[in-house]
Design a protein around this motif. Structure first.
Motif, PDB file in Angstrom:
ATOM      1  N   ALA A 157       0.864  -1.195   0.000  1.00 15.39           N
ATOM      2  CA  ALA A 157       0.000   0.000   0.000  1.00 15.39           C
ATOM      3  C   ALA A 157       0.893   1.236   0.000  1.00 15.39           C
ATOM      4  N   ALA A 158       1.449   1.545  -1.166  1.00 12.88           N
ATOM      5  CA  ALA A 158       2.483   2.583  -1.262  1.00 12.88           C
ATOM      6  C   ALA A 158       1.962   3.962  -0.869  1.00 12.88           C
ATOM      7  N   GLU A 159       0.748   4.296  -1.272  1.00 10.36           N
ATOM      8  CA  GLU A 159       0.214   5.622  -0.959  1.00 10.36           C
ATOM      9  C   GLU A 159       0.032   5.804   0.545  1.00 10.36           C
ATOM     10  N   THR A 160      -0.515   4.773   1.199  1.00 10.53           N
ATOM     11  CA  THR A 160      -0.673   4.840   2.652  1.00 10.53           C
ATOM     12  C   THR A 160       0.680   4.927   3.335  1.00 10.53           C
ATOM     13  N   LEU A 211      12.848   5.485  -1.334  1.00 11.83           N
ATOM     14  CA  LEU A 211      12.563   4.158  -1.880  1.00 11.83           C
ATOM     15  C   LEU A 211      11.181   4.093  -2.509  1.00 11.83           C
ATOM     16  N   LEU A 212      10.199   4.708  -1.832  1.00  8.95           N
ATOM     17  CA  LEU A 212       8.847   4.723  -2.388  1.00  8.95           C
ATOM     18  C   LEU A 212       8.806   5.483  -3.714  1.00  8.95           C
ATOM     19  N   ALA A 213       9.491   6.622  -3.756  1.00  8.31           N
ATOM     20  CA  ALA A 213       9.519   7.395  -4.996  1.00  8.31           C
ATOM     21  C   ALA A 213      10.194   6.609  -6.117  1.00  8.31           C
ATOM     22  N   GLN A 214      11.261   5.904  -5.774  1.00 10.31           N
ATOM     23  CA  GLN A 214      11.952   5.101  -6.792  1.00 10.31           C
ATOM     24  C   GLN A 214      11.045   3.986  -7.304  1.00 10.31           C
ATOM     25  N   ASP A 215      10.318   3.353  -6.388  1.00 12.36           N
ATOM     26  CA  ASP A 215       9.392   2.286  -6.794  1.00 12.36           C
ATOM     27  C   ASP A 215       8.256   2.828  -7.672  1.00 12.36           C
TER      28      ASP A 215
END
Length: 312
Positions: A127-130, A168-172
């Motif tokens: 749940a990347a946004e959360t 890391l989230l931005a890269q994903d």
């Protein structure tokens, strides 16, 4: 109940709670997860009873810590829903305490930790946004703490960890420019901490990891000189850390991987001749650390045999 009776009751519950937590930790170390769960649930029941009978700040904060511990157990067991539920319970308690005592830095740290834990659970669940929202909230608390206590090393380190997670989230998400910005912020934090205490292995390890992150991102973007620079920095740090403990297998693996990444950079920049020595070094490190028959060594051998920089 007299005052001394209350003291004895309270102490008895505290000792029971501590005993249950220690038994749970021991069961986890032995791989007895069902037993550990029983002990942790007894720990939690004692903490709830303590907070109900003696609802002061300390017992309620300890209850939040117990919920976090219970969440960590479920997180390690890869039961992410249960982990998130326990973390939510902990955060709810701490939020109420912070409303009552808004100037207490311990509660700000608890809030930061609670949001970060929920971010970790969300990220593990995909749940990347959360996760991004939770990390952003954790970062806001981290920045408040470093603003009021700028020399607190633990607070500064945690700020760097959160910034790295956001990278890391931005890269994903396929947003390398944003990832690079977050990584650069984390690098600045970790560089300062390592410079202040050059003999601290944790600070050096954090700095090396951040250089690796930036190297990976630069390699992905085909920014080869930047990738080489970051990997070289990480390699120097890793080699120094191995001097502290040559039996540190995780560091040996990381060192081997860095040599492989430098081989990848050299292959793109110079061709097979420039890459071959790095790949040979990568294999030699893993072979010496794990032995020729270890699955990781065999996998790397097969990979390098099929690589254009390695003779068949």
């Amino acid at each position: 109940m007299t005052r001394w009776d209350a003291v004895r009751v309270r102490q008895g519950i505290v000792e029971s709670c501590t005993s249950a937590e220690q038994a749970g930790d021991q069961a986890v170390r032995r791989g007895r997860l069902r037993e550990a769960r029983r002990h942790y649930e007894r720990m939690l029941a004692d903490a709830i009873r303590l907070a109900e009978q003696f609802p002061d700040t300390a017992t309620r904060r300890n209850l939040a810590v117990s919920f976090t511990k219970y969440g960590d157990f479920w997180m390690d067991a890869d039961h992410l829903d249960q982990a998130a539920q326990a973390y939510e319970e902990s955060l709810e308690i701490v939020t109420r305490l912070h409303d009552e005592r808004p100037g207490d830095p311990r509660l700000l740290r608890d809030l930061r930790r609670g949001e970060f834990k929920l971010g970790e659970a969300a990220a593990a669940a995909g749940a990347a946004e959360t996760a991004a929202q939770r990390y952003a909230s954790a970062l806001s608390y981290a920045e408040r703490l470093t603003g009021t206590e700028p020399h607190h090393r633990g607070d500064r380190r945690e700020r760097g960890v959160i910034q790295e997670r956001l990278g890391l989230l931005a890269q994903d998400r396929g947003e390398p420019a944003e990832a690079a910005e977050w990584y650069a912020r984390a690098l600045a934090v970790r560089r300062d901490l390592a410079a202040e205490t050059p003999d601290d292995p944790e600070a050096r390890r954090d700095l090396g990891v951040q250089h690796e992150r930036l190297g990976d991102l630069a390699l992905l973007r085909r920014e080869l000189e930047a990738a080489r620079t970051h990997y070289d920095e990480a390699l120097t740090i890793r080699r120094t850390l191995l001097g502290d403990d040559p039996r540190d297998l995780p560091s040996q693996r990381a060192l081997s991987l860095l040599c492989e990444r430098l081989g990848d950079v050299a292959l793109l920049a110079e061709g097979p001749e420039g890459a071959r020595q790095w790949y040979d070094d990568s294999f030699a490190i893993l072979d010496a650390a794990l032995g020729p028959k270890h699955p990781e060594t065999r996998t790397l051998r097969k990979k390098l045999r099929s690589h254009p920089a390695t003779p068949g």
